[in-house]
Design a protein around this motif. Structure first.
Motif, PDB file in Angstrom:
ATOM      1  N   GLU A   1       0.843  -1.189   0.000  1.00  0.00           N
ATOM      2  CA  GLU A   1       0.000   0.000   0.000  1.00  0.00           C
ATOM      3  C   GLU A   1       0.874   1.232   0.000  1.00  0.00           C
ATOM      4  N   CYS A   2       0.500   2.234  -0.798  1.00  0.00           N
ATOM      5  CA  CYS A   2       1.200   3.522  -0.781  1.00  0.00           C
ATOM      6  C   CYS A   2       0.174   4.617  -0.561  1.00  0.00           C
ATOM      7  N   TRP A   3       0.365   5.379   0.491  1.00  0.00           N
ATOM      8  CA  TRP A   3      -0.446   6.562   0.774  1.00  0.00           C
ATOM      9  C   TRP A   3       0.485   7.752   0.577  1.00  0.00           C
ATOM     10  N   ILE A   4       0.531   8.255  -0.638  1.00  0.00           N
ATOM     11  CA  ILE A   4       1.426   9.365  -0.958  1.00  0.00           C
ATOM     12  C   ILE A   4       0.569  10.514  -1.473  1.00  0.00           C
TER      13      ILE A   4
ATOM     14  N   MET B   1      -5.280  11.249   7.419  1.00  0.00           N
ATOM     15  CA  MET B   1      -6.255  10.707   6.453  1.00  0.00           C
ATOM     16  C   MET B   1      -6.440   9.208   6.676  1.00  0.00           C
TER      17      MET B   1
ATOM     18  N   PHE C   1      -9.790   7.269   7.422  1.00  0.00           N
ATOM     19  CA  PHE C   1     -10.237   6.164   6.557  1.00  0.00           C
ATOM     20  C   PHE C   1     -10.644   4.954   7.399  1.00  0.00           C
TER      21      PHE C   1
END
Lengths: 306, 306
Positions: A107-110, A122, A126
């Motif tokens: 997973e990438c939260w960029i 965020m 979520f």
């Protein structure tokens, strides 16, 4: 076996507070996680952790065979040395996309915002996980640090709204005053060994095959450097030689005047002058309005090297 | 100037439907966007677009000087040829992290789920944008395709819940029947030129410096290949030579028997045998339970090359 949540080498407040905040979130959603760090905490970070009652995360340099969640970068040069032997399960970041790759999905939260902790907020939203008061406090301080109390051009409305939300949760009425207190701690350079200052917020970049080191010191008044500027310059020259670097630069940032003096040692100072459109004088140049390494210093230099 | 939203080369249904769905979302949140594609749509994708009343996105191969939002990959080999001269503003994906890099901050929505459209649904939810009925339909079909109607090991509970939500929005009562109809369209290979079949769902990978091509054909009964298997093998041998590839493989996947016959042409067939722990016979091997290139074929081969 828990995953380790770790920021970049020479950790800043975003890396340390982000690792603590994200490890807590992961544990809350049933994924065991431990926050770690790749180096000493800065005086600013120590101030933040002390203010909200946290210990520094465990120092851990080797991650071979482990699962790792990367915070605040996606660059090989800033990651653990043995990251290729680890499994990267996730990345939370707010920089350009670097050269880390994986062999399995992750997973990438960029997001193009001012601070990784804004992205971590965020993630809390979520998953619908409540942020404890103290964690809200350190996340808020990390955002105030990265955005230079909203003055940096990297600061977005998402960062501002996030700080306002976190301040409420943390019960902080005047977050700007806390931010200034934090920057005053950061500005205390007297008595610190020169190398420690150079390395306090230092990152290496690979620019078209050239190793380029860029340090930054943010203070409320550049006068604190008057006595030691020559020593700083001598030391970045040593650092350049030691690491066979093409260029080493040190940004001395005045957060009140909102600009930076750049100290440069380079195999090719013209590439630096081309990047910023200004001539250096004895390896120094004042860059008006430049507060952000990420947004105002790295991209033009990368383009000049390309 | 709008941003272009584009999937990978040799686009599959996820790339095409994802580009349409994401471009619509971006326009709704005030960021002008145009869906484009890097190649012909497959018969499966044409069936989906026709079923819900969409035209194929514009074919566009060059993106120099443009802003681009990348869908369904993060690999240089699968991106537009001139991507280095474009600005990547975002990536939505569900694969391993590839070798795309940027010189400016961007947004990445990458999750270890079965389909990019599942991630795009999360983006709609994040921004609170309503999904039009027809877009819900194509997103749902893309997820049914990528997850092989939930049979693939890449399928997660997030994908299943997402299809259920989208089916409601699209007003589709029996989404499994629609999925089987779609896979029957996909299984019709008679009369199609051999090279078109080989390239229908084909991706090149850089594995430790070696160029490796892997195609996949998913059908409801492998018997459709009985007459043409030798021609397929001859053609992947040509493809290997043409592209100076180390290895080209074609996965013939039986979605009812839930396994794949692998056809292999390689400079070093032992690396392939080591990857999957099975000997090939005349360049063929049955891999029981193998449905997913991403999860079951690429990672072991990448490890074997490392």
């Amino acid at each position: 076996m828990p995953m380790y949540v770790v920021g970049h080498k020479i950790p800043d407040s975003d890396s340390i507070c982000g690792a603590i905040a994200l490890a807590y979130l992961k544990n809350q959603i049933g994924e065991p996680a431990v926050a770690t760090r790749l180096g000493d905490v800065s005086p600013e970070t120590a101030f933040i952790l002390g203010r909200f009652g946290f210990e520094a995360p465990e120092l851990k340099l080797s991650y071979a065979g482990e699962e790792v969640y990367i915070v605040d970068h996606s660059e090989l040069t800033q990651a653990p040395d043995d990251i290729a032997e680890a499994t990267i399960v996730g990345i939370v970041d707010h920089h350009k996309l670097g050269d880390l790759t994986t062999s399995t999905p992750l997973e990438c939260w960029i997001r193009p915002v001012g601070c990784s902790n804004t992205v971590i907020k965020m993630m809390y939203d979520f998953y619908g996980v409540e942020i404890p008061k103290e964690i809200a406090g350190i996340m808020m301080c990390a955002i105030l640090s990265d955005t230079v109390i909203f003055k940096s051009p990297t600061c977005t409305t998402a960062d501002i709204r996030c700080v306002e939300d976190l301040a409420k949760i943390a019960g902080i009425e005047d977050f700007e005053a806390l931010g200034m207190e934090m920057f005053n701690v950061k500005s205390a350079v007297a008595g610190t060994p020169i190398r420690d200052l150079v390395m306090r917020d230092y990152k290496d970049f690979n620019m078209n095959g050239n190793l380029v080191g860029i340090g930054q010191l943010e203070v409320v008044d550049l006068a604190v450097f008057d006595e030691i500027k020559a020593e700083l310059e001598a030391d970045i020259a040593v650092l350049k030689t030691e690491g066979e670097r093409h260029t080493v630069m040190l940004l001395l940032t005045d957060i009140m005047k909102e600009g930076s003096e750049l100290l440069v040692i380079s195999d090719d100072v013209e590439v630096v002058e081309r990047a910023y459109g200004k001539a250096t004088e004895n390896g120094r140049v004042w860059l008006d309005g430049v507060l952000s390494r990420k947004k105002q210093v790295v991209p033009p230099l990368q383009d000049a090297f390309a």
